[in-house]
Motif scaffolding. Structure first.
Motif, PDB file in Angstrom:
ATOM      1  N   UNK A  46       0.822  -1.211   0.000  1.00  0.00           N
ATOM      2  CA  UNK A  46       0.000   0.000   0.000  1.00  0.00           C
ATOM      3  C   UNK A  46       0.859   1.265   0.000  1.00  0.00           C
ATOM      4  N   UNK A  47       1.884   1.276   0.832  1.00  0.00           N
ATOM      5  CA  UNK A  47       2.740   2.458   0.943  1.00  0.00           C
ATOM      6  C   UNK A  47       3.460   2.724  -0.373  1.00  0.00           C
ATOM      7  N   UNK A  48       4.051   1.686  -0.958  1.00  0.00           N
ATOM      8  CA  UNK A  48       4.808   1.904  -2.195  1.00  0.00           C
ATOM      9  C   UNK A  48       3.880   2.314  -3.334  1.00  0.00           C
ATOM     10  N   UNK A  53       2.256   6.263  -7.210  1.00  0.00           N
ATOM     11  CA  UNK A  53       1.142   6.710  -8.062  1.00  0.00           C
ATOM     12  C   UNK A  53       0.666   8.106  -7.674  1.00  0.00           C
ATOM     13  N   UNK A  54       0.426   8.340  -6.397  1.00  0.00           N
ATOM     14  CA  UNK A  54      -0.170   9.610  -5.972  1.00  0.00           C
ATOM     15  C   UNK A  54       0.835  10.742  -5.838  1.00  0.00           C
ATOM     16  N   UNK A  55       2.069  10.408  -5.444  1.00  0.00           N
ATOM     17  CA  UNK A  55       3.044  11.462  -5.157  1.00  0.00           C
ATOM     18  C   UNK A  55       4.227  11.463  -6.118  1.00  0.00           C
ATOM     19  N   UNK A  56       4.296  10.476  -7.005  1.00  0.00           N
ATOM     20  CA  UNK A  56       5.353  10.454  -8.009  1.00  0.00           C
ATOM     21  C   UNK A  56       6.751  10.244  -7.462  1.00  0.00           C
ATOM     22  N   UNK A  57       6.865   9.531  -6.345  1.00  0.00           N
ATOM     23  CA  UNK A  57       8.171   9.296  -5.742  1.00  0.00           C
ATOM     24  C   UNK A  57       9.013   8.358  -6.599  1.00  0.00           C
ATOM     25  N   UNK A  58      10.313   8.471  -6.420  1.00  0.00           N
ATOM     26  CA  UNK A  58      11.219   7.496  -7.016  1.00  0.00           C
ATOM     27  C   UNK A  58      10.892   6.116  -6.457  1.00  0.00           C
ATOM     28  N   UNK A  59      10.722   5.105  -7.319  1.00  0.00           N
ATOM     29  CA  UNK A  59      10.286   3.792  -6.812  1.00  0.00           C
ATOM     30  C   UNK A  59      11.253   3.163  -5.825  1.00  0.00           C
ATOM     31  N   UNK A  60      12.541   3.420  -5.959  1.00  0.00           N
ATOM     32  CA  UNK A  60      13.509   2.850  -5.018  1.00  0.00           C
ATOM     33  C   UNK A  60      13.343   3.473  -3.637  1.00  0.00           C
ATOM     34  N   UNK A  61      13.161   4.786  -3.605  1.00  0.00           N
ATOM     35  CA  UNK A  61      12.947   5.469  -2.325  1.00  0.00           C
ATOM     36  C   UNK A  61      11.624   5.025  -1.715  1.00  0.00           C
ATOM     37  N   UNK A 112      -5.011  -0.598  -5.086  1.00  0.00           N
ATOM     38  CA  UNK A 112      -4.374   0.534  -5.757  1.00  0.00           C
ATOM     39  C   UNK A 112      -3.588   0.011  -6.953  1.00  0.00           C
ATOM     40  N   UNK A 113      -4.033   0.308  -8.181  1.00  0.00           N
ATOM     41  CA  UNK A 113      -3.330  -0.219  -9.358  1.00  0.00           C
ATOM     42  C   UNK A 113      -1.998   0.484  -9.592  1.00  0.00           C
ATOM     43  N   UNK A 114      -1.044  -0.269 -10.128  1.00  0.00           N
ATOM     44  CA  UNK A 114       0.281   0.258 -10.463  1.00  0.00           C
ATOM     45  C   UNK A 114       0.604   0.086 -11.941  1.00  0.00           C
ATOM     46  N   UNK A 115      -0.367  -0.345 -12.717  1.00  0.00           N
ATOM     47  CA  UNK A 115      -0.134  -0.598 -14.136  1.00  0.00           C
ATOM     48  C   UNK A 115       0.264   0.694 -14.841  1.00  0.00           C
ATOM     49  N   UNK A 116       1.371   0.636 -15.576  1.00  0.00           N
ATOM     50  CA  UNK A 116       1.856   1.806 -16.289  1.00  0.00           C
ATOM     51  C   UNK A 116       2.717   2.730 -15.463  1.00  0.00           C
ATOM     52  N   UNK A 117       2.806   2.492 -14.149  1.00  0.00           N
ATOM     53  CA  UNK A 117       3.621   3.342 -13.280  1.00  0.00           C
ATOM     54  C   UNK A 117       5.083   2.922 -13.345  1.00  0.00           C
ATOM     55  N   UNK A 204       5.617  -5.931  -8.971  1.00  0.00           N
ATOM     56  CA  UNK A 204       5.680  -7.001  -9.968  1.00  0.00           C
ATOM     57  C   UNK A 204       4.291  -7.393 -10.448  1.00  0.00           C
ATOM     58  N   UNK A 205       3.349  -7.465  -9.519  1.00  0.00           N
ATOM     59  CA  UNK A 205       1.977  -7.879  -9.813  1.00  0.00           C
ATOM     60  C   UNK A 205       1.193  -6.782 -10.535  1.00  0.00           C
ATOM     61  N   UNK A 206       1.537  -5.530 -10.247  1.00  0.00           N
ATOM     62  CA  UNK A 206       0.869  -4.415 -10.892  1.00  0.00           C
ATOM     63  C   UNK A 206      -0.224  -3.780 -10.069  1.00  0.00           C
TER      64      UNK A 206
END
Length: 300
Positions: A46-48, A53-61, A112-117, A204-206
Motif C-alpha cells: 500500500x505504501x509503495x 502513483x499519488x506522489x510520483x516518488x522514485x520507486x527505489x525510495x 491501488x493499481x500500479x499498471x503503467x507506473x 511485480x503484480x501491478x
C-alpha cells in the motif's frame, strides 16, 4: 511449464523468500510467534503504491519507505509485548487487524493499481532482454544482497545477543543482554523484510490489495520448515539459504499442484495445497527423527 511460467515462479519464490527470512528471525531466532506479517505485507504494498502513483516518488525510495513502515509495525507489536506484557500472539493479531484498516485508509480503498507506473522493475526495459527474464535476475540480486547482509548481521555482537535472547532469555538477561530491545529490533527487521516483499510483489503484480496478506504467515513458515527439513543447517548462513530454497521449492510445489490437471485443483485451492505441504513435511520430519532415534537405540 513454459519458460515464462518457470521464471515467474522463481521471481515470486524469491520475493517470498524475504518473508521466509522474516519468519526465520521471529520463529527460529527469537522464538516469537509473530502474526503481524499478515498486515505488514500489504502495508508495504500500500505504501509503495500510494507513494509512486499519488506522489510520483522514485520507486527505489518508495520501496525503502515501505520497508521502514513494516519495521514500525513490527516494532509496535514487540512494544506491546515488552512494555505491556501482552501475549506475543495476541500482540501480532491486534496489530495485524489494525493494519487492515490502516491499509484501506492509506490506499483510499481496497486496492491501488500500479499498471503503467514507474517501478523498480522498469530498469529491466533498457537492457535488450525481455522483462520476464531480467525481473527475476533483479529480484535475485536484491534478495541475495539482503541474505548476505542478514548473515553478516547475525555474526556481529548485536546479532549474537539477539540469538542468545531467543535461545535462553533468562541466561541472556543475566549476561547483560537487553532481551526487550532484541525483540524490538528483531520484530522490526522481520516485518521490514516482509513489507519489502509486499512492496516488490505489488510492483511485480501491478497492484496493491488490502487482502494480499492473507496466508502470508503460512507461506513464510512453510518455506522455513521445508527448507530446513531438506537441507543441512550447521550455521546461520546455511539456515538463511535453506529459507530461500524452501521458498522456491514451496512455489514450485504449489505451481505443480495447481497445473496438474489430474488432481483437479484450482487457483483458489492454493491455501489448501500450502497446508497439505506443511503437514506432509512435518510428518516426514517426525518420521525421520523417529527412525534416527530407533537406530541409535539399537546401536547402543
Amino acid at each position: 511449464m513454459s519458460l515464462y511460467e518457470l521464471l515467474g515462479t522463481v521471481e515470486v519464490g524469491l520475493i517470498f523468500g524475504l518473508v521466509a527470512l522474516g519468519a526465520f528471525i521471529t520463529f527460529k531466532i527469537l522464538d516469537f510467534p509473530d502474526l503481524t506479517v499478515e498486515g505488514s505485507f500489504p502495508l508495504g504494498a500500500a505504501v509503495v503504491a500510494v507513494l509512486i502513483v499519488n506522489f510520483g516518488w522514485n520507486p527505489w525510495v518508495a520501496t525503502l519507505v515501505a520497508a521502514a513502515a513494516g519495521f514500525c509495525a513490527g516494532f509496535v507489536t514487540a512494544y506491546l509485548n515488552v512494555r505491556f506484557n501482552i501475549l506475543h500472539i495476541l500482540s501480532g493479531i491486534l496489530i495485524s487487524i489494525s493494519l487492515y484498516s490502516i491499509n484501506l485508509r492509506i490506499m483510499g480503498g481496497p486496492n491501488k493499481p500500479l499498471l503503467g507506473a514507474n517501478t523498480i522493475f522498469s530498469v529491466a526495459q533498457g537492457f535488450g532482454l525481455p522483462p520476464y527474464v531480467l525481473t527475476p535476475l533483479l529480484v535475485g540480486a536484491i534478495v541475495g544482497a539482503l541474505k548476505l547482509t542478514l548473515d553478516l548481521f547475525l555474526r556481529t555482537g548485536i546479532g549474537m545477543n539477539m540469538r542468545a535472547a531467543g535461545a535462553n532469555p533468562a541466561m541472556a538477561a543475566a549476561n547483560g543482554v537487553n532481551v526487550g530491545r532484541m525483540k524490538l529490533l528483531g520484530l522490526g527487521m522481520a516485518n521490514g523484510l516482509t513489507a519489502l516483499a509486499g512492496a516488490m510483489f505489488a510492483q511485480s503484480f501491478g497492484a496493491a490489495d488490502a487482502y494480499m496478506g492473507i496466508g502470508v504467515i503460512i507461506i513464510g513458515l512453510a518455506s522455513v520448515i521445508v527448507g530446513m527439513s531438506l537441507l543441512p543447517v550447521r550455521s546461520m548462513a546455511q539456515a538463511t539459504l535453506a529459507c530461500l530454497v524452501g521458498a522456491l521449492l514451496y512455489r514450485f510445489a504449489v505451481a505443480f499442484s495447481l497445473n496438474a490437471e489430474f488432481l483437479g485443483l484450482k487457483a483458489s485451492d492454493v491455501q489448501f495445497v500450502t497446508a497439505v505441504l506443511v503437514v506432509v513435511t512435518l510428518i516426514s520430519q517426525g518420521s525421520r527423527a523417529g527412525v534416527s532415534r530407533l537406530i541409535r537405540r539399537k546401536a547402543a
